[in-house]
Design an enzyme around this catalytic site. Sequence first.
Site, short mmCIF file in Angstrom:
data_model
loop_
_atom_site.label_atom_id
_atom_site.label_comp_id
_atom_site.label_asym_id
_atom_site.label_seq_id
_atom_site.Cartn_x
_atom_site.Cartn_y
_atom_site.Cartn_z
N SER A 51 9.20 -3.89 -15.62
CA SER A 51 10.00 -4.88 -16.36
C SER A 51 9.12 -5.65 -17.34
O SER A 51 9.57 -6.00 -18.44
CB SER A 51 10.76 -5.82 -15.42
OG SER A 51 9.87 -6.56 -14.64
N ALA A 52 7.86 -5.88 -16.98
CA ALA A 52 6.96 -6.56 -17.93
C ALA A 52 6.67 -5.66 -19.13
O ALA A 52 6.67 -6.12 -20.28
CB ALA A 52 5.65 -6.94 -17.24
N ALA B 283 8.68 -0.19 -8.85
CA ALA B 283 7.61 0.43 -8.06
C ALA B 283 6.38 -0.47 -8.01
O ALA B 283 5.30 -0.03 -7.61
CB ALA B 283 7.25 1.79 -8.65
N GLY B 284 6.52 -1.73 -8.42
CA GLY B 284 5.38 -2.64 -8.38
C GLY B 284 4.36 -2.36 -9.47
O GLY B 284 3.22 -2.83 -9.42
N LEU B 285 4.76 -1.59 -10.50
CA LEU B 285 3.81 -1.19 -11.54
C LEU B 285 4.11 -1.86 -12.89
O LEU B 285 3.69 -1.38 -13.93
CB LEU B 285 3.80 0.34 -11.68
CG LEU B 285 3.41 1.09 -10.40
CD1 LEU B 285 3.48 2.60 -10.62
CD2 LEU B 285 2.00 0.70 -9.92
N PRO C 51 7.13 4.03 -13.70
CA PRO C 51 8.21 4.11 -12.71
C PRO C 51 8.83 2.73 -12.49
O PRO C 51 8.10 1.73 -12.48
CB PRO C 51 7.51 4.59 -11.44
CG PRO C 51 6.17 5.06 -11.86
CD PRO C 51 5.82 4.40 -13.15
N ASP D 36 1.92 -10.13 -15.03
CA ASP D 36 2.34 -8.80 -15.48
C ASP D 36 2.51 -8.78 -17.00
O ASP D 36 2.08 -7.82 -17.67
CB ASP D 36 3.66 -8.39 -14.82
CG ASP D 36 3.52 -8.22 -13.31
OD1 ASP D 36 2.48 -8.62 -12.75
OD2 ASP D 36 4.47 -7.70 -12.69
#
Length: 316
Positions: A91-92, A86-88, A83, A133
């Site tokens: 982008s990384a 969402a801090g997951l 997602p 990340d």
Amino acid sequence: MRVTVSAPGKVILLGEHAVVYGEPAIALAIDRRTRVRARPSAASTTINGEPLSAHAHAYIRQAIQLLWKDEHGLSIETESTVPSAAGLGSSAALSVATVGALLALTDRFSEEECARSAYDVEFATQGRASPTDTSCASHGKAILIGPDGDRSALWRIRRGERSWTVQGIELPRLTLVVGSTGERGRTADQVAKVARFVDRSSFGRDVVRDIGRLVREGLEALRTEDLRRLGKVMDRDHALLTILGVSTPTIERMVAAARPASLGVKLTGAGGGGSVIALTERPADVVAAWKRMGHDAFIAEPAARGVAVEEKGDPT
Ligand code: MEV
């Protein structure tokens, strides 16, 4: 030649934000992946059939600028189950998978090179950031990132006055539930907000150091497979992140709702929205509690594999 490369999303178990200032953090790859398929093309570069755009494809464009010296354009297709915002680590995962594809096309692919180049891409696109990340999406599994690595370190990354050592760590069996606030937190905004606090106040710097201490305690809890202690450390880390100003009323409500069924629960990633993670022996109860509040939630399989070349060859 065509390649397909995938990379996982991540959760930060402990240490987000403080890691930007050189404190350690622990991050785990999860079983959600971004896939990038790339091939050179005679025409100009397209992403999912659209012309490359500085705004819509910032990370991919940066990766191309960094790594693609060929006169050919590229045809790139992406798909993702991570997602976004969402801090997951979406982008990384995208940066690592894109960089991985470009490196694979030019026979330079390695986990370490993916981690280094993807960090350059994230830094150029997003500004102040740690390599947490991107290193997690590259190595996968579980990593400890921090100032003091030993000889088993995977790699060391320097930026300005800071340097981070990345090590793989062993995880005991543990179950995490990830819940989405549904609010989009922009990492760059949250990192800038914390920087204003930390750069101006010694209290802010004390909080960052305290988070670092908690990460070391959490590492010990992982080594001794003491999940109760780990959960308590997560709770304390969350309290410190709240002091740093990156929690939100929604996050606090989700934390309170999950606490009775959890060993520990905290925001994960940059905050300001994004996701919450719960360490729990009753995952179905946590999922149900969050779903009753209208939030998406899933049980994450931690320690997913890192960046992987899934296909390399001539298209048939
Ligand atoms: C974001 O996933 C983690 C932060 O610590 C930022 C960073 O390390 O670059 C908030």
